[in-house]
Design an enzyme around this catalytic site. Structure first.
Site, PDB file in Angstrom:
ATOM      1  N   SER A   1       0.851  -1.187   0.000  1.00 57.26           N
ATOM      2  CA  SER A   1       0.000   0.000   0.000  1.00 57.26           C
ATOM      3  C   SER A   1       0.888   1.239   0.000  1.00 57.26           C
ATOM      4  CB  SER A   1      -0.954  -0.027   1.210  1.00 57.26           C
ATOM      5  OG  SER A   1      -1.851   1.070   1.167  1.00 57.26           O
ATOM      6  N   THR A   2       0.823   2.077   1.029  1.00 60.05           N
ATOM      7  CA  THR A   2       1.612   3.303   1.064  1.00 60.05           C
ATOM      8  C   THR A   2       3.099   3.012   0.910  1.00 60.05           C
ATOM      9  OG1 THR A   2      -0.020   4.240   2.569  1.00 60.05           O
ATOM     10  CG2 THR A   2       2.088   5.400   2.384  1.00 60.05           C
TER      11      THR A   2
ATOM     12  N   ASP B   1      -4.098  -4.911   6.261  1.00 56.08           N
ATOM     13  CA  ASP B   1      -4.475  -5.804   5.170  1.00 56.08           C
ATOM     14  C   ASP B   1      -3.300  -6.709   4.813  1.00 56.08           C
ATOM     15  OD1 ASP B   1      -6.057  -6.877   3.150  1.00 56.08           O
ATOM     16  OD2 ASP B   1      -5.402  -5.387   1.667  1.00 56.08           O
TER      17      ASP B   1
END
Length: 397
Positions: free
Chosen positions: A213-214, A337
C-alpha cells in the site's frame, strides 16, 4: 470519482497518532481556492494537525517552505506558474525529509505523474474526486487524506526517509546474495519483543503473491528490478491499494522494472508462469481452478479492510490453489491488510516475508503480519529481491 458510502460511525479504525504533543505541520498547495479552503478546514478540525501554509502554486510553496517548515505538504499536480512535479524536488531540496503527498485527478495523466513523483521522492499520493461537489461528499477521500497526513507526519517526526534506495545493480543475477551492507538487519530492535518467526518452508516455490500500500510503488519497483530476471518459472500476483487507471500505469512500470510481461488481471484469464498479474483498481483479484486450469477471478465483493482491491482475499485464494508452494511478500503500507491472508498461507505450509520497519514508508501492513507470527523472515527491501531469487532457485534461506 464515485465516492464509496462512508460506513456507520465508529466502524473505521482510528489512524495512529504521533507520539509528539506538537501538532503535525501541514502545507496545502492547490490552485483552487475552494479546494484549499476545504482541505484547510479538514486539517483545522483535527487536534493533532496544524495548517502552517496555503499556496495557489508550486513557486510560492517553494519560496515559503523554509519559513513554514511543514512536516507534510499536500501538493496538487496541475497548477499555473509551477506545477507539482516541478515543485517537488525543489521542496525536498530546501527542506529534506518533508513528506510530500501528491494530489491528482483520476486520469491517465494524473496516474502517470503521481507514480513518477513517487520515484522522485514523494511519499504518497491521493486521487482527488472529479468535482467540487464530489470533494464535499467524499468521506473516503477525507479519511484517506487525513490518515496519510497523520501517518506520514508521525514518520517525519521519527526521522523517516521516504526515498527507497536505488538498486545496486540494474538487475540482480539469479542466485546472487544481498549486498554486504544490507545483511544482518532483518528485524528492527524495536520489533524483536513482538515477533515470532516461523521456520522457512521446505517446499519449492510455485507462486509468488505480493501485497502493498503506502510506499508500495517504490518498493515494488525496487523488488522487480532486483528479482525480475529470475521470475520466469512462476506466476506473480500483486495487489497494491490503488484506484482504477493507477493500477494500469503501475503494471506498465512493473513490466519495465522486471523485464517480464505485466498487466492487470483479466477475469477468466489462464495463469502462466513468467507473467505478473496486478489487481485492477476497484476489483478484488483471486485465483481459482477451472476445469483443471488455474485462472484469474475478479470479484466485485465489498471492500475488505476498507480496501478494494484487498490483499487478504488474494492471499487466501492463492493459498487454496498453491498451498505450501506459495511464497508471499507483505510490503510497506498503512493498516493491517494482508496479515490474515499471510497467516492462512503460513498455516498452509507456505512462506511469508515482510518488509522491515526501517525500509518501509509505513510499517502497518508488514508490522501487523509480523506481529501475528506469520513471517519466516523480516527483511529490508534491498534484501527481499535477492532472497526471493534464492528461494526460487532452490535455496531455503
Amino acid at each position: 470519482m464515485n465516492a464509496i458510502a462512508a460506513p456507520p460511525p465508529g466502524t473505521r479504525p482510528a489512524a495512529a497518532r504521533p507520539k509528539s504533543d506538537e501538532p503535525i505541520r501541514v502545507m496545502v498547495v492547490d490552485d483552487s481556492a475552494f479546494i484549499r479552503g476545504i482541505l484547510a478546514r479538514w486539517i483545522s478540525e483535527e487536534p493533532d494537525l496544524a495548517l502552517v501554509a496555503s499556496h495557489p502554486n508550486g513557486r510560492r510553496a517553494v519560496d515559503d517552505v523554509i519559513r513554514s517548515q511543514p512536516d507534510v505538504a499536500i501538493l496538487d499536480i496541475e497548477m499555473p506558474e509551477m506545477d507539482g512535479l516541478q515543485a517537488l524536488p525543489l521542496i525536498l531540496e530546501k527542506r529534506p525529509g518533508t513528506a510530500v503527498i501528491m494530489a491528482s485527478t483520476l486520469t491517465r495523466r494524473g496516474a502517470e505523474v503521481s507514480i513518477r513523483a513517487l520515484t522522485l521522492g514523494a511519499a504518497d499520493y491521493v486521487p482527488k474526486p472529479d468535482s467540487a461537489n464530489g470533494l464535499l461528499a467524499a468521506a473516503d477521500f477525507r479519511h484517506d487524506l487525513i490518515s496519510k497526513v497523520r501517518s506520514l507526519g508521525a514518520g517525519v517526526r521519527r526521522g523517516k526517509s521516504f526515498r527507497t534506495p536505488a538498486p545496486t545493480t540494474a538487475r540482480q543475477a539469479p542466485g546472487a546474495s544481498a549486498p554486504a551492507a544490507t545483511r544482518g538487519a532483518a528485524i528492527p530492535a524495536a520489533a524483536k519483543p513482538k515477533v515470532r518467526l516461523r521456520p522457512a518452508s521446505m517446499s519449492a516455490v510455485r507462486a509468488l503473491a505480493i501485497g502493498s500500500s503506502t510506499g508500495g510503488p517504490q518498493a515494488l519497483t525496487r523488488f522487480f528490478t532486483d528479482a525480475g530476471s529470475a521470475l520466469t518459472t512462476i506466476p506473480v500476483f500483486v495487489t497494491q491499494h490503488m484506484p482504477p487507471t493507477f493500477t494500469t500505469i503501475l503494471a506498465e512500470h512493473i513490466a519495465k522494472a522486471s523485464g517480464r510481461p505485466a498487466a492487470e488481471g483479466v477475469d477468466g484469464e489462464p495463469v502462466r508462469p513468467g507473467h505478473i498479474y496486478v489487481a485492477p483498481g476497484g476489483k478484488h483479484m483471486l485465483v481459482a481452478k477451472s476445469n483443471g486450469t488455474t485462472v484469474i477471478k475478479l470479484s466485485d465483493a465489498p471492500p475488505v479492510n476498507f480496501c478494494k482491491p484487498a490483499v487478504d482475499p488474494m492471499f487466501q485464494s492463492i493459498s487454496d490453489v498453491y498451498g505450501s508452494a506459495t511464497l508471499a511478500l507483505v510490503l510497506t503500507g498503512m493498516g493491517s491488510d494482508g496479515a490474515k491472508g499471510a497467516t492462512i498461507i503460513a498455516d498452509g505450509g507456505g512462506a511469508v516475508i515482510a518488509q522491515d520497519e526501517a525500509s518501509s514508508v509505513v510499517w502497518g501492513m508488514p508490522g501487523a503480519t509480523a506481529e501475528v507470527g506469520a513471517c519466516s523472515e523480516i527483511l529490508p527491501i534491498a534484501e527481499i529481491g535477492p532472497r526471493v531469487v534464492r528461494r526460487i532457485s532452490g535455496g531455503r534461506s
